[in-house]
Structures are given as C-alpha cells and as structure tokens.
Design a protein around this motif. Sequence first.
Motif, PDB file in Angstrom:
ATOM      1  N   MET A 170      17.162  18.282  53.413  1.00  0.00           N
ATOM      2  CA  MET A 170      18.544  18.788  53.224  1.00  0.00           C
ATOM      3  C   MET A 170      18.848  19.776  54.310  1.00  0.00           C
ATOM      4  SD  MET A 170      18.177  19.557  49.058  1.00  0.00           S
ATOM      5  CE  MET A 170      19.736  20.175  48.966  1.00  0.00           C
ATOM      6  N   GLY A 171      18.083  20.123  55.330  1.00  0.00           N
ATOM      7  CA  GLY A 171      18.499  20.966  56.300  1.00  0.00           C
ATOM      8  C   GLY A 171      18.611  22.508  55.635  1.00  0.00           C
ATOM      9  N   LEU A 172      17.858  22.845  54.584  1.00  0.00           N
ATOM     10  CA  LEU A 172      17.604  24.027  54.094  1.00  0.00           C
ATOM     11  C   LEU A 172      16.290  24.825  54.479  1.00  0.00           C
ATOM     12  CD1 LEU A 172      19.401  23.420  51.036  1.00  0.00           C
ATOM     13  CD2 LEU A 172      20.376  24.449  53.128  1.00  0.00           C
ATOM     14  N   SER A 173      16.094  26.020  54.257  1.00  0.00           N
ATOM     15  CA  SER A 173      14.630  26.559  54.426  1.00  0.00           C
ATOM     16  C   SER A 173      14.232  26.601  53.011  1.00  0.00           C
ATOM     17  CB  SER A 173      14.775  28.180  54.804  1.00  0.00           C
ATOM     18  OG  SER A 173      15.376  28.804  53.638  1.00  0.00           O
ATOM     19  N   LYS A 174      12.744  26.769  53.300  1.00  0.00           N
ATOM     20  CA  LYS A 174      11.960  26.728  51.920  1.00  0.00           C
ATOM     21  C   LYS A 174      12.517  27.832  50.852  1.00  0.00           C
ATOM     22  CE  LYS A 174       7.351  28.138  51.227  1.00  0.00           C
ATOM     23  NZ  LYS A 174       5.964  28.096  51.960  1.00  0.00           N
ATOM     24  N   ASN A 175      12.723  28.960  51.302  1.00  0.00           N
ATOM     25  CA  ASN A 175      13.287  30.158  50.502  1.00  0.00           C
ATOM     26  C   ASN A 175      14.581  29.804  50.055  1.00  0.00           C
ATOM     27  OD1 ASN A 175      11.135  31.753  50.926  1.00  0.00           O
ATOM     28  ND2 ASN A 175      11.809  32.960  52.623  1.00  0.00           N
ATOM     29  N   THR A 176      15.652  29.026  50.956  1.00  0.00           N
ATOM     30  CA  THR A 176      16.724  28.802  50.154  1.00  0.00           C
ATOM     31  C   THR A 176      16.622  27.913  49.318  1.00  0.00           C
ATOM     32  OG1 THR A 176      17.956  29.048  52.409  1.00  0.00           O
ATOM     33  CG2 THR A 176      19.030  27.576  50.819  1.00  0.00           C
ATOM     34  N   ILE A 177      15.691  26.974  49.131  1.00  0.00           N
ATOM     35  CA  ILE A 177      15.617  25.772  47.956  1.00  0.00           C
ATOM     36  C   ILE A 177      14.983  26.618  46.890  1.00  0.00           C
ATOM     37  CG2 ILE A 177      13.879  24.168  47.271  1.00  0.00           C
ATOM     38  CD1 ILE A 177      15.953  22.943  49.341  1.00  0.00           C
ATOM     39  N   TYR A 178      14.102  27.451  46.961  1.00  0.00           N
ATOM     40  CA  TYR A 178      13.526  28.364  45.624  1.00  0.00           C
ATOM     41  C   TYR A 178      14.859  29.178  45.122  1.00  0.00           C
ATOM     42  CZ  TYR A 178       8.709  27.428  46.862  1.00  0.00           C
ATOM     43  OH  TYR A 178       7.625  26.690  47.094  1.00  0.00           O
ATOM     44  N   ARG A 179      15.424  29.859  46.137  1.00  0.00           N
ATOM     45  CA  ARG A 179      16.656  30.613  45.672  1.00  0.00           C
ATOM     46  C   ARG A 179      17.836  29.777  44.969  1.00  0.00           C
ATOM     47  NH1 ARG A 179      18.797  32.812  50.525  1.00  0.00           N
ATOM     48  NH2 ARG A 179      16.571  32.735  51.011  1.00  0.00           N
ATOM     49  N   ARG A 180      18.047  28.416  45.495  1.00  0.00           N
ATOM     50  CA  ARG A 180      19.030  27.652  44.828  1.00  0.00           C
ATOM     51  C   ARG A 180      18.617  27.243  43.552  1.00  0.00           C
ATOM     52  NH1 ARG A 180      22.394  23.712  49.013  1.00  0.00           N
ATOM     53  NH2 ARG A 180      23.470  25.453  49.914  1.00  0.00           N
ATOM     54  N   ARG A 181      17.382  26.875  43.427  1.00  0.00           N
ATOM     55  CA  ARG A 181      16.613  26.372  42.097  1.00  0.00           C
ATOM     56  C   ARG A 181      16.876  27.477  41.201  1.00  0.00           C
ATOM     57  NH1 ARG A 181      13.487  23.668  39.243  1.00  0.00           N
ATOM     58  NH2 ARG A 181      11.327  24.413  38.899  1.00  0.00           N
ATOM     59  N   THR A 182      16.812  28.846  41.471  1.00  0.00           N
ATOM     60  CA  THR A 182      16.567  29.904  40.458  1.00  0.00           C
ATOM     61  C   THR A 182      18.075  30.135  40.054  1.00  0.00           C
ATOM     62  OG1 THR A 182      14.377  30.630  41.300  1.00  0.00           O
ATOM     63  CG2 THR A 182      16.030  32.105  39.987  1.00  0.00           C
ATOM     64  N   TYR A 183      18.977  30.470  41.110  1.00  0.00           N
ATOM     65  CA  TYR A 183      20.284  30.887  40.832  1.00  0.00           C
ATOM     66  C   TYR A 183      21.214  29.874  40.916  1.00  0.00           C
ATOM     67  CZ  TYR A 183      17.818  35.298  41.654  1.00  0.00           C
ATOM     68  OH  TYR A 183      17.183  36.236  41.499  1.00  0.00           O
ATOM     69  N   MET A 184      21.365  28.698  41.560  1.00  0.00           N
ATOM     70  CA  MET A 184      22.311  27.558  41.574  1.00  0.00           C
ATOM     71  C   MET A 184      21.561  26.069  41.452  1.00  0.00           C
ATOM     72  SD  MET A 184      24.498  28.955  44.730  1.00  0.00           S
ATOM     73  CE  MET A 184      23.396  29.035  45.921  1.00  0.00           C
ATOM     74  N   PRO A 185      21.103  26.052  40.137  1.00  0.00           N
ATOM     75  CA  PRO A 185      20.097  24.921  39.953  1.00  0.00           C
ATOM     76  C   PRO A 185      20.849  23.493  40.095  1.00  0.00           C
ATOM     77  CG  PRO A 185      20.354  25.898  38.055  1.00  0.00           C
ATOM     78  CD  PRO A 185      21.040  27.013  38.986  1.00  0.00           C
TER      79      PRO A 185
END
Length: 61
Positions: free
Chosen positions: A14-29
């Motif tokens: 997806m061209g995203l960092s590991k932290n961004t994946i976790y953040r999106r999963r929590t706040y913008m699933p």
Amino acid sequence: MNRYIGVEELGQLMGLSKNTIYRRRTYMPTTVPPAIKIGGRLRWQLDTVSKWLEEHEEVAQ
C-alpha cells in the motif's frame, strides 16, 4: 492454499508505514483491508488484500 501477510508486507503493498497501518486500523478502519488475528498478530489474506485494493482503485475519467 491461502497466503497470509503481515503488517510490513501490507505496508509495502500500500506504500504506507507499519505505524500508519496500525493507526488507520484503529481510527479509520475502512481505509485498510480487513485483518484477522493469528497467534495474537494481525495477518491479512493476500487474496482479500488484492480484491480490496481492486475495489478501492480510483478510475481515471
């Protein structure tokens, strides 16, 4: 047979960092493919990720 990938591989796809994946999963699933937990870790089925990416692809007009 289903192949599962981890957060780092999903980030690469997806061209995203590991932290961004976790953040999106929590706040913008809705902005990441659905995951499952295997042994306490998040995993994504590669077929599901591919289908999700195709469904969310923007078509140029």
